[in-house]
Scaffold this motif. Structure first.
Motif, short mmCIF file in Angstrom:
data_model
loop_
_atom_site.label_atom_id
_atom_site.label_comp_id
_atom_site.label_asym_id
_atom_site.label_seq_id
_atom_site.Cartn_x
_atom_site.Cartn_y
_atom_site.Cartn_z
N ALA A 82 -35.48 -110.22 46.23
CA ALA A 82 -35.37 -110.59 45.03
C ALA A 82 -34.02 -111.18 44.51
N MET A 83 -32.87 -110.94 44.91
CA MET A 83 -31.79 -111.27 44.46
C MET A 83 -31.50 -112.86 45.08
N HIS A 89 -39.43 -116.67 41.26
CA HIS A 89 -40.04 -116.14 42.42
C HIS A 89 -39.86 -114.66 42.69
N ALA A 90 -38.65 -114.15 42.22
CA ALA A 90 -37.99 -113.08 42.60
C ALA A 90 -39.00 -111.53 42.58
N LYS A 475 -48.42 -109.18 36.58
CA LYS A 475 -48.50 -109.10 35.08
C LYS A 475 -47.25 -107.94 34.70
N TRP A 476 -46.85 -106.97 35.54
CA TRP A 476 -45.90 -105.96 35.29
C TRP A 476 -44.85 -105.69 36.03
N PHE A 477 -45.13 -106.11 37.33
CA PHE A 477 -43.86 -105.83 38.32
C PHE A 477 -42.84 -106.96 38.17
N THR A 478 -41.54 -106.25 37.98
CA THR A 478 -40.61 -107.21 37.84
C THR A 478 -39.37 -107.06 38.80
N GLY A 479 -39.69 -106.26 39.77
CA GLY A 479 -38.56 -106.13 40.93
C GLY A 479 -37.52 -105.18 40.27
#
Length: 512
Positions: A82-83, A89-90, A475-479
């Protein structure tokens, strides 16, 4: 790092190195696939393949260490992906990496603890008429997992001391084993046998892959023993939230674990090969384990019991710390909503400062992954393939993103300088190669008994991972959003002392 410090920060460099060293555990990896190695390429592939694999594994470790230094967190590769991605795209990068890492972690725990059960069963055949069955081995395997789960539940405060014991147990125990079998062996194999003998017994009906395809094919699938043995060093990253000076201790722990294990493992392979008394009897050993037979043939039954206790002890330590690393990864993933039931699993036992629920999740999933062994002749080697593929792909994604977005990469105190880009590039290419190699058929002909079900397990995870992402998770996972936000604020996330600053910011946000 953008999170409340819930795990106890009580480890130093030695302990951090020790976790990876114990999970790599060449005294576990080499014996567990020694039969596979003898049949799939033989001594020549085992000896020279180890050197090749160790070299590329060190490059992977160096590239990973550089990323770990910049972003030390128990999420490890999951967070790094993610970083190192572009913001848009994270979440997807961390989602995919997290699932591959979870698959690899579970499969590693399965293969380690299943090997422990196999060796316990082998010792039970000494001086008895006991004959292990798949059902009794599964039962022993379940008992091993339960004990390892209990240690990780009630003995968290002892893990540091067990870690120190494990380091010496592995180093001294492996060395003692090598010296004992070489010194006591009635005779020794020739250097030609050890360094030049190629064996292909991959054919169930006598026709191996070297005849049906090519000797090169056998070499490629034969390096699984080495690559599986040198796997699991991301454990140092998963333990960084419990390690002092994590930005240095984490990457140094990774590199030290690979280097020392590579040297120790090569000498272990040489010692075992030189000590073989009768190759055919060793391969078809009534104990079910060639290494157990080599020990019996060299030091006798009483001596063999002592050496097997050393081996089984090392395997138990290895499995215990695999559960530790596994549970930390699952905890980190659940913390950001990455696994089903994340609200339940994202809980830390405040008394013990340990993610107890993910400890038992790790043990349960590891047990389920071993169930195919009840009806498959190649289930164990498939499990080791799954472990290797899952973990190494999760290593490759952040390393590849570090190459792709190298202009924006901010180095930590551990870095490779001008060698950074070429080392990372070679590491990614190597992982791509082994990921294809280890899903290939290992026995000829391919049928329900000989199918390498690694491709099935990997396929299921890929299908679930991508399918669930596009149907719902996107829709909900943000990392790991808190950590990313912390870095964007200019906070030094490699400095544990600044966690309070991040917590203050998060508290103010909640008040608003």
């Amino acid at each position: 790092m953008g999170y409340k410090q819930e795990l106890k920060r009580d480890l130093g460099l030695l302990q951090n190195f020790g976790v990876s060293f114990s999970i790599i555990s060449v005294i576990t990896g080499v014996p567990s696939l020694f039969l596979f190695g003898l049949n799939t390429g033989g001594p020549a592939v085992m000896v020279w393949g180890w050197i090749v694999v160790a070299t590329f594994s060190m490059l992977v470790g160096l590239a990973m260490g550089e990323v770990c230094s910049a972003h030390p967190t128990s999420g490890g590769p999951y967070f790094w992906a993610a970083m190192l991605s572009k913001p848009q795209h994270a979440a997807f990068a961390s989602w995919v990496t997290g699932w591959f890492n979870l698959l690899g972690q579970v499969a590693v725990t399965t293969s380690i603890s299943f090997t422990t059960a196999n060796f316990i069963s082998s010792v039970a055949t000494f001086q008895t008429d006991y004959t292990p069955t798949p059902a009794t081995t599964i039962g022993t395997f379940a008992a091993v997992l339960v004990v390892q789960g209990l240690v990780n539940t009630f003995g968290v405060h002892l893990l540091r001391y067990l870690n120190n014991i494990s380091i010496w147990w592995h180093a001294v125990g492996t060395t003692a084993l090598i010296i004992a079998i070489l010194a006591a062996a009635p005779s020794h194999q020739s250097a030609k046998f050890v360094f030049q003998t190629f064996i292909d017994k991959t054919g169930v009906d006598g026709v191996g892959w070297s005849q049906r395809a090519s000797p090169a094919y056998v070499v490629v699938i034969g390096i699984l023993m080495a690559q599986y043995s040198l796997t699991g060093f991301d454990a140092s990253a998963h333990m960084t939230e419990e390690t002092h000076n994590a930005a240095v201790a984490g990457p140094v722990g990774i590199v030290m674990a690979i280097g020392i294990s590579a040297v120790l493992g090569w000498f272990l392979i040489l010692g075992l090969l030189f000590s073989i008394q009768d190759l055919d009897h060793t391969v078809a050993s009534p104990t079910g384990q060639p290494v157990a037979q080599i020990i019996l043939d060299t030091v006798g039954e009483k001596g063999a019991i002592v050496l097997m206790v050393i081996v089984i002890g090392a395997m138990f330590f290895c499995g215990t710390f695999s559960v530790t690393s596994n549970s930390r990864m699952m905890y980190a993933f659940a913390r950001d909503g990455g696994i089903p039931g994340h609200k339940f699993f994202h809980k830390v036992d405040m008394k013990r400062k340990s993610p107890v629920r993910t400890v038992w999740l790790a043990c349960t999933l590891s047990f389920l992954l071993a169930l195919p062994s009840l009806g498959s002749a190649v289930a164990f080697s498939a499990a080791t393939s799954i472990a290797t593929i899952g973990l190494y792909i999760s290593y490759a994604i952040p390393i590849f993103l570090r190459v792709l977005n190298r202009e924006s990469f901010k180095r930590g105190p551990f870095h490779l300088g001008s060698f950074s880009y070429p080392v990372a590039l070679v590491a990614v290419v190597w992982i791509g190669f082994i990921s294809i190699a280890f899903i290939l058929p290992q026995e000829n002909p391919v049928n329900s008994q000989s199918l390498n079900y690694a491709i099935v397990a990997v396929g299921i995870v890929v299908t679930y991972c991508l399918g669930f992402w596009f149907l719902s998770a996107r829709k909900w996972f943000t990392g790991p959003v808190n950590q990313i936000a912390a870095e964007s604020m200019g906070i030094d996330v490699t400095n544990p002392a600044e966690i309070e600053t991040i917590e203050t910011i998060e508290t103010e946000k909640q008040k608003m």
